[in-house]
Enzyme design. Structure first.
Site, mmCIF file in Angstrom:
data_model
loop_
_atom_site.group_PDB
_atom_site.id
_atom_site.type_symbol
_atom_site.label_atom_id
_atom_site.label_comp_id
_atom_site.label_asym_id
_atom_site.label_seq_id
_atom_site.Cartn_x
_atom_site.Cartn_y
_atom_site.Cartn_z
ATOM 1 N N ASP A 24 0.853 -1.194 0.000
ATOM 2 C CA ASP A 24 0.000 0.000 0.000
ATOM 3 C C ASP A 24 0.885 1.238 0.000
ATOM 4 O O ASP A 24 1.722 1.409 0.893
ATOM 5 C CB ASP A 24 -0.899 -0.015 1.235
ATOM 6 N N ASP A 47 4.372 0.564 -8.138
ATOM 7 C CA ASP A 47 4.035 1.386 -9.304
ATOM 8 C C ASP A 47 3.733 2.821 -8.873
ATOM 9 O O ASP A 47 3.240 3.613 -9.664
ATOM 10 C CB ASP A 47 2.831 0.802 -10.055
ATOM 11 N N ARG A 92 -1.696 -8.729 -10.387
ATOM 12 C CA ARG A 92 -2.920 -7.984 -10.667
ATOM 13 C C ARG A 92 -2.728 -6.498 -10.384
ATOM 14 O O ARG A 92 -3.178 -5.647 -11.144
ATOM 15 C CB ARG A 92 -4.080 -8.525 -9.818
#
Length: 332
Positions: free
Chosen positions: A238, A274, A312
């Site tokens: 996170d 990312d 994912r």
């Protein structure tokens, strides 16, 4: 989540103490509503969500206590309220599946410490429930902080890497199938993901995966022997993008202080994200730590290793135009 140090002094659980509500429920109940793991920095504020969760878990008879309090003596009202909190506490501690992952294996909500994860409430499918009930006694373990794991026995002598936060487990299951000579100790608090990973590993015939339920900080701090791990993987944790939440990010100096002793010399810490600002923080924190050395010749990011499958989360980030960064640092 709250601001608390990584290595806290345990605080005795108050009788009416706040606790995180059970994260998941079986699909059969119809109930609906996790990155694993504990963050750093230091102050003593208790997570406000704990109080909310405790209120959610309270017995409905609490309303009766309030409405009739005027008719009771102070001692009688206190006794009724204490009984109500005790019922709520027992409910929070009950496992969702007999013999499966515990709702709160270490009672970690009593520690005053920031956490980088928030258990999510979501449905457990029939297949995930079946996998948990059938495979958890063999391949699952609760992070209770009560023992030091013998990884050699647990993985039949295989070298072991720790993966913190595996989501639904697709990438973890693929890495386990592609490299059966490496054991993967996969940690998460998301019950559907735990069941999904167990089912995927079983379907692939992989026996080199163990699923750990609970707070990875407790695992690192209390349940792993020195120099027992051959690597650490943290994929797409996170990013906690809001500035006031940066303290909740997993990759922090205090976290690396816990990681370094349990890694063997030369073991690789592999992170991927990312989220550009988080990648920059990871690079800065890892570079500054004296126990880790960047394997990239230019001191920057590394190409994605072939053994790391696309996840994912990675696909979602790429669809949004995000750039994915891998970082590989060796323990020195």
């Amino acid at each position: 989540m709250s601001e608390q140090p990584l290595n806290p002094t345990p605080v005795p659980a108050p009788e009416a103490g706040a606790a995180e509500a059970p994260a998941d429920v079986p699909a059969a109940t119809g109930s609906t509503a996790a990155d694993v793991l504990a963050g750093p920095t230091a102050t003593d504020a208790v997570d406000p969500t704990d109080a909310t969760d405790a209120m959610d878990a309270m017995d409905p008879t609490d309303a009766k206590v309030d409405s009739t309090a005027a008719d009771l003596t102070a001692d009688e009202a206190a006794a009724l309220r204490a009984a109500s909190f005790e019922r709520a506490r027992r409910l929070r501690q009950e496992p969702r599946f007999p013999g499966g992952p515990a709702a709160d294996p270490a009672g970690s909500h009593h520690e005053r410490r920031i956490r980088s994860f928030q258990p999510r409430r979501s449905r457990v499918t029939t297949g995930q429930q079946e996998a948990l009930e059938r495979l958890w006694p063999t391949w699952g373990l609760d992070i209770d902080g009560k023992r030091v794991l013998d990884l050699g026995e647990l993985f039949d002598g295989l070298p072991v890497v720790l993966e913190i936060g595996f989501g639904m487990g697709e990438a973890t299951a693929q890495m386990a199938a592609d490299d059966p000579g490496t054991g993967i100790l996969a940690v998460d608090v998301h019950t559907p993901g735990q069941g999904n990973l167990l089912g995927l590993a079983d379907k692939a015939g992989s026996t080199n995966v163990r699923v750990a339920n609970g707070d990875a900080v407790i695992l690192l701090r209390e349940m792993l022997a020195p120099a027992s791990l051959d690597g650490l993987r943290v994929y797409f944790p996170d990013p906690w993008p809001k500035a006031r939440h940066h303290k909740r990010r997993l990759i922090q100096p205090e976290f690396l202080d816990l990681v370094a002793p349990v890694l063997k010399p030369g073991a690789i810490v592999h992170c991927a994200t990312d989220w550009e600002p988080y990648a920059e923080q990871m690079l800065e924190v890892l570079t500054a730590h004296p126990r880790f050395e960047n394997t990239a010749a230019d001191g920057g990011y590394a190409p994605r290793p072939s053994f790391r499958p696309l996840t994912r989360f990675e696909g979602q980030g790429l669809d949004k135009g995000h750039v994915v960064h891998d970082l590989l640092f060796a323990r020195v």
